[in-house]
Design a protein around this motif. Structure first.
Motif, PDB file in Angstrom:
ATOM      1  N   THR A  43      33.627  40.504  43.107  1.00  0.00           N
ATOM      2  CA  THR A  43      32.453  41.088  42.818  1.00  0.00           C
ATOM      3  C   THR A  43      32.560  42.135  42.195  1.00  0.00           C
ATOM      4  O   THR A  43      31.918  42.825  41.062  1.00  0.00           O
ATOM      5  CB  THR A  43      31.547  41.042  44.005  1.00  0.00           C
ATOM      6  OG1 THR A  43      31.213  39.837  44.478  1.00  0.00           O
ATOM      7  CG2 THR A  43      30.258  41.913  43.928  1.00  0.00           C
ATOM      8  N   GLN A  85      25.418  38.222  44.260  1.00  0.00           N
ATOM      9  CA  GLN A  85      25.745  37.592  45.328  1.00  0.00           C
ATOM     10  C   GLN A  85      24.372  37.324  46.427  1.00  0.00           C
ATOM     11  O   GLN A  85      24.274  36.416  46.890  1.00  0.00           O
ATOM     12  CB  GLN A  85      26.959  38.381  46.050  1.00  0.00           C
ATOM     13  CG  GLN A  85      27.541  37.017  46.976  1.00  0.00           C
ATOM     14  CD  GLN A  85      29.038  37.697  47.334  1.00  0.00           C
ATOM     15  OE1 GLN A  85      29.504  38.958  46.837  1.00  0.00           O
ATOM     16  NE2 GLN A  85      29.574  37.266  48.341  1.00  0.00           N
ATOM     17  N   ASP A 163      27.440  35.229  40.366  1.00  0.00           N
ATOM     18  CA  ASP A 163      28.498  35.681  41.709  1.00  0.00           C
ATOM     19  C   ASP A 163      27.740  34.690  42.937  1.00  0.00           C
ATOM     20  O   ASP A 163      26.888  34.853  43.492  1.00  0.00           O
ATOM     21  CB  ASP A 163      27.934  37.096  41.814  1.00  0.00           C
ATOM     22  CG  ASP A 163      29.148  37.762  42.771  1.00  0.00           C
ATOM     23  OD1 ASP A 163      29.787  36.771  43.437  1.00  0.00           O
ATOM     24  OD2 ASP A 163      29.223  38.877  43.197  1.00  0.00           O
ATOM     25  N   GLU A 164      28.548  33.638  43.174  1.00  0.00           N
ATOM     26  CA  GLU A 164      28.392  32.598  44.143  1.00  0.00           C
ATOM     27  C   GLU A 164      26.867  32.351  44.148  1.00  0.00           C
ATOM     28  O   GLU A 164      26.287  32.260  45.111  1.00  0.00           O
ATOM     29  CB  GLU A 164      28.606  33.352  45.419  1.00  0.00           C
ATOM     30  CG  GLU A 164      29.977  33.795  45.711  1.00  0.00           C
ATOM     31  CD  GLU A 164      30.620  33.929  46.859  1.00  0.00           C
ATOM     32  OE1 GLU A 164      30.167  33.487  47.715  1.00  0.00           O
ATOM     33  OE2 GLU A 164      31.446  34.675  47.130  1.00  0.00           O
TER      34      GLU A 164
HETATM   35 MG    MG Z   1      31.752  38.816  46.303  1.00  0.00          MG
END
Ligand code: MG
Ligand code: ADP
Length: 241
Positions: A43, A85, A163-164
């Motif tokens: 991240t 995220q 991000d995810e």
């Molecule tokens: Mg992360």
């Protein structure tokens, strides 16, 4: 020529080096996985590429121009978009207003009827057709993620950082999510994808970069990287002898 180029990018938080001399290039049109255990600096790397965190050292270039040091807005105008995220929505607004807010931040902002048409197109693209008037705080988790993606796509990025984005989806939603990212990839977008869902990584990424404690430990074709003993060790949390 590479679209994105990181050269020895480093981030220090006080005494902690979260990202340590990270270098890699992305060729236009690639979908690349950025993998690594929790806390490995993924991240933080996305935050530096998108300008949300300044680099402590090193440089980031997009299409040959240095972008490290620019504000997130300037970097977005140059064609970098991201999702977070933890989804960042404006819960008191409608789905359409959330996307409108992103359209207003484009290099060429859209308003009025042009914006309405574009909002509908974006919502259809992410699987939220006809949902513009729905309050954002009534969306399910996957639909919030879809809305966040529509906001990212509103800036017409050449590089999309996820991000995810697929985390926390059930198997049916995951299938739909993978299909959606596949359609973006097929449209020619360059995608850097932080992801823990290995089925998604295998389905989407031709190449993977793996980080461990801030350092790149692997970079290559997905199948090779995922069978690399050092990568397997990093994921199992076993210390090197
Ligand atoms: Mg992360
Ligand atoms: N803003 C911050 N301030 C201090 N430490 C941070 C900050 N952001 C991340 N870190 C630390 O940097 C390391 C990498 O974090 P992160 O990039 O979030 O990892 P990942 O996304 O791979 O799980 C972790 O040790 C984390 O605690």
């Amino acid at each position: 020529m590479s679209l994105l180029s990181l050269k020895s990018v480093t981030k220090r938080f006080g005494g902690l080096t979260a990202v340590n001399g990270l270098s890699f290039d992305l060729v236009a049109g690639e979908t690349v996985g950025l993998l690594g255990p929790n806390g490995s600096g993924k991240t933080t790397a996305l935050n530096m590429i998108s300008g949300y965190l300044p680099v402590s050292d090193g440089s980031v270039a997009l299409g040959g121009d240095t972008i490290s040091g620019l504000s997130p807005d300037r970097i977005a105008h140059k064609g970098v978009a991201r999702t977070f995220q933890l989804v960042r929505a404006l819960p008191s607004l409608s789905v359409g207003e959330n996307v409108l807010a992103a359209l207003a931040f484009r290099r060429n902002p859209l308003w009025g009827r042009d914006a309405e048409v574009r909002i509908e197109t974006l919502l259809a693209q992410v699987g939220l057709a006809g949902r513009a008037r729905q309050p954002a705080d009534s969306l399910t988790y996957i639909d919030l993620k879809r809305m966040e993606l529509a906001r990212a796509l509103a800036t017409e990025p050449s590089l999309l950082l996820l991000d995810e984005w697929l985390a926390g989806l059930n198997p049916t939603e995951l299938r739909a999510g993978i299909d959606l990212i596949t359609s973006l990839r097929e449209s020619g977008m360059t995608i850097l994808l932080v992801e823990h869902v290995m089925d998604a990584v295998r389905a989407l990424c031709s190449r993977c970069i793996v980080m461990n404690t801030g350092t790149k430990i692997a970079d290559g074709p997905t199948a090779d990287v995922l069978s690399d003993p050092e990568v397997v060790r990093a994921y199992l949390g076993v210390e090197d002898a």
